[in-house]
Design a protein around this motif. Structure first.
Motif, mmCIF file in Angstrom:
data_model
loop_
_atom_site.group_PDB
_atom_site.id
_atom_site.type_symbol
_atom_site.label_atom_id
_atom_site.label_comp_id
_atom_site.label_asym_id
_atom_site.label_seq_id
_atom_site.Cartn_x
_atom_site.Cartn_y
_atom_site.Cartn_z
ATOM 1 N N GLU A 129 -7.208 2.436 -4.105
ATOM 2 C CA GLU A 129 -6.559 2.237 -2.808
ATOM 3 C C GLU A 129 -5.041 2.373 -2.885
ATOM 4 N N ASN A 130 -4.517 2.677 -4.076
ATOM 5 C CA ASN A 130 -3.061 2.802 -4.255
ATOM 6 C C ASN A 130 -2.334 1.561 -3.747
ATOM 7 N N THR A 131 -2.869 0.411 -4.107
ATOM 8 C CA THR A 131 -2.339 -0.856 -3.601
ATOM 9 C C THR A 131 -2.060 -1.811 -4.755
ATOM 10 N N SER A 185 1.235 5.347 0.523
ATOM 11 C CA SER A 185 0.618 6.437 1.275
ATOM 12 C C SER A 185 1.514 7.661 1.220
ATOM 13 N N ALA A 238 0.827 -1.191 0.000
ATOM 14 C CA ALA A 238 0.000 0.000 0.000
ATOM 15 C C ALA A 238 0.868 1.250 0.000
ATOM 16 N N ASP A 240 -5.192 -2.067 -7.162
ATOM 17 C CA ASP A 240 -6.420 -1.329 -6.877
ATOM 18 C C ASP A 240 -6.026 0.146 -6.909
#
Length: 122
Positions: A75-77, A25, A23, A72
């Protein structure tokens, strides 16, 4: 500014499966390509799989048909589903992403995660 945090590594028997997650962030405008690399014990880091923002994927020959990369964007994943694991898949797996932090002026970063260990017992 931008961090990648991997999870999902661990110990698994040969033939088993694991799913890695990564992920992003921080200050993210958008993310271009994302990918997974690995570094087996005593060896150099190597590409495992990449995926573009449009979903186009690329795999190293040794994992084709066994691993699946997906992402995704909301979701920046990015994920790596690893099936039919082999002893030679044992490595520290690293997530990588090309993160656009600003479009005007254009500024992007090549960001790496801290790595997650995958150990496959024979």
């Amino acid at each position: 500014q931008v961090q990648l945090v991997e999870s999902g590594g661990g110990l698994v028997q040969a033939g088993g499966s694991l799913r890695l997650s990564c992920a992003a962030s921080g200050r993210i405008g958008s993310i271009n390509a994302m990918g997974w690399y690995r570094q087996p014990p005593g060896k150099q880091r190597e590409l495992v799989a990449t995926i573009t923002s449009a979903g186009i994927t690329n795999y190293v020959d040794s994992v084709k048909g066994r691993f699946i990369i997906s992402r995704d964007n909301a979701e920046n994943t990015v994920y790596l589903q690893m099936n039919s694991l082999k002893f030679e898949d044992t490595a520290v797996y690293y997530c990588n992403a090309g993160v656009v932090v600003s479009r005007i002026p254009y500024n992007d970063l090549d960001v790496w995660g801290q790595g997650t260990l995958v150990t496959v017992s024979s």
